[in-house]
Scaffold this active site. Structure first.
Site, PDB file in Angstrom:
ATOM      1  N   ASP A   1      -1.208  -6.011   9.020  1.00 15.44           N
ATOM      2  CA  ASP A   1      -2.129  -4.955   8.609  1.00 15.44           C
ATOM      3  C   ASP A   1      -3.379  -5.664   8.087  1.00 15.44           C
ATOM      4  OD1 ASP A   1      -3.501  -2.779   7.672  1.00 15.44           O
ATOM      5  OD2 ASP A   1      -1.965  -2.112   6.262  1.00 15.44           O
TER       6      ASP A   1
ATOM      7  N   LYS B   1     -13.471  -0.681   5.228  1.00 14.15           N
ATOM      8  CA  LYS B   1     -13.986  -1.471   4.112  1.00 14.15           C
ATOM      9  C   LYS B   1     -15.096  -2.422   4.543  1.00 14.15           C
ATOM     10  CE  LYS B   1     -10.745   0.131   1.280  1.00 14.15           C
ATOM     11  NZ  LYS B   1      -9.865   0.887   2.205  1.00 14.15           N
TER      12      LYS B   1
ATOM     13  N   TRP C   1       0.849  -1.189   0.000  1.00 14.03           N
ATOM     14  CA  TRP C   1       0.000   0.000   0.000  1.00 14.03           C
ATOM     15  C   TRP C   1       0.891   1.248   0.000  1.00 14.03           C
ATOM     16  CZ3 TRP C   1      -2.050   2.666   4.852  1.00 14.03           C
ATOM     17  CH2 TRP C   1      -2.999   3.635   4.512  1.00 14.03           C
TER      18      TRP C   1
END
Length: 422
Positions: free
Chosen positions: A233, A270, A152
């Site tokens: 993560d 999300k 990311w």
């Protein structure tokens, strides 16, 4: 005398022979580069073609291409509204109802580690990573964290701003559009003993390439043998496969092994659609309850000057959804529905590309998982998609599958076929 000096300085600044205004204290500050995703969105907005498609945004969309407020979230908000709660500050570590439920969701109901987990509410996943980076910089001997290549885009900036060096390890294999497991394991073994290793728990961003269960076993074994620290993560629990337990299996296996120190950045952007509410947690697993308390005391010291305490509304919503049996079941169903729509769009895109007569291999579209797909498109092909076909995505070929709908998938496949067939 001071008044006279100030008057003289003021006149000096206004003399015609000098600059038209006083020199700024910030004249040396350079213009920063534009955000890549923001640039895609702006180009998309300027495009007036009715066929335009935005595949850059990292947020879920319905099959009509619209943002989605989950029914479980809306119901939780209504229930909270009826309670007429105050707006007082939360404790430094946030809302306990939420953080306790979030830890249980991540580590598993009945996990023996729950009593040893030091957990704090965070400003979504980004804030969790920032707390974790600051914690590692202050308390761990290693000052370098290794992230997958690619990862990311914000990971490097977050950890560097925490004072950590950022290294990398091989992860994505462009030749197969899959995992370079051999290279990954070789690089992890080559790190200094006791290194900090960032791992995506599921739905790797940006590639969509996740290790299999068998590959995770190998990765865990090497991390443990090298006495590394595993920093997970987890931004997509439930959103990847549709099963929150499956998506947390790698994290839980590391914790159950009880050999590698484990930290976790957890986000509800999300999987609950709470993008703008900024809801997440940071946690670290201690050796026992006494160590947990020491760890949490230091986390509080880090958080206090950083943002003092977290926002309340999103945590109340997430806490209500997770703690209420009916709302939790509703949410689990909605997470599964979102994941399955993404899976269907992957299958539809691959099917359409093959139906167009493409000679390229597109199996990686359905083999990858989660919101994003690394298509293998070159920057030049991506540029052609935007300029000739009004299809917008990042120049590394990353597609947000959430932007694909039953209404645009055929046109998208046709556009991709035209830029890749030569």
């Amino acid at each position: 005398m001071l008044s006279s000096a100030l008057k003289s300085a003021s006149l000096f600044c206004r003399r015609p022979a000098m600059a038209t205004r006083c020199l700024s204290a910030w004249a040396q500050v350079e213009m920063g580069p534009p955000d890549a995703i923001l640039g895609i969105t702006e180009a998309y907005k300027r495009d007036s073609d009715a066929r335009k498609i935005n595949l850059g945004v990292g947020a879920y969309r319905t099959d009509a291409g619209k943002p989605y407020v989950l029914n479980s979230v809306a119901a939780a908000e209504q229930a909270l509204l009826l309670k007429a709660l105050d707006k007082e500050y939360l404790p430094i570590t946030g809302l306990a109802k939420f953080t306790n439920a979030a830890a249980e969701l991540a580590y598993g109901t009945g996990s023996a580690a729950l009593d040893r987990v030091a957990v704090t509410q965070s400003i979504s996943g980004t804030g969790a990573l920032r707390i974790g980076g600051a914690f590692l910089q202050r308390f761990h001997a290693s000052k370098e964290i290794y992230v997958p290549t690619p990862t990311w885009g914000n990971h490097g900036a977050i950890f560097r701003d925490c004072g950590l060096k950022v290294g990398g390890y091989r992860y994505f294999d462009p030749a197969t559009n899959g995992l370079n497991l051999g290279g990954m394991l070789e690089d992890i073994r080559a790190m200094p003993t006791g290194s900090l290793v960032l791992l995506h728990a599921c739905a790797h961003n940006p590639t969509g390439v996740d290790p299999t269960a068998e590959q995770w076993v190998e990765i865990q074994r090497v991390v443990e043998e090298c006495e590394h620290v595993a920093f997970f993560d987890m931004a997509y629990q439930g959103f990847a496969s549709g099963d929150v337990d499956h998506d947390a299996s790698a994290l839980r296996s590391f914790v159950a092994g009880n050999k590698a120190p484990v930290l976790l950045a957890q986000s509800f952007a999300k999987n609950m659609g709470l993008y703008g509410e900024r809801v997440g947690t940071f946690s670290v697993v201690g050796a026992d309850t006494a160590e947990r308390d020491r760890l949490l005391s230091q986390v509080k010291i880090l958080v206090r000057p950083m943002y003092s305490n977290p926002p309340v509304h999103g945590a109340r919503v997430a806490g209500e959804v997770l703690a209420d049996t009916g709302l939790r079941q509703m949410w689990l169903g909605e997470v599964k529905d979102m994941a399955e729509r993404i899976i269907r769009m992957r299958a539809a895109l691959r099917e359409q590309l093959e139906a167009k007569g493409s000679k390229k291999q597109w199996n990686h579209i359905t083999e990858q998982i989660g919101m994003f797909c690394y298509t293998g498109l070159t920057p030049q092909q991506v540029d052609r998609l935007a300029s000739e076909f009004h299809v917008y995505l990042t120049r590394d070929g990353r597609v947000s599958i959430a932007g694909i709908t039953t209404g645009n998938v055929e046109y998208l496949a046709e556009s991709i076929h035209k830029v890749t067939k030569d």
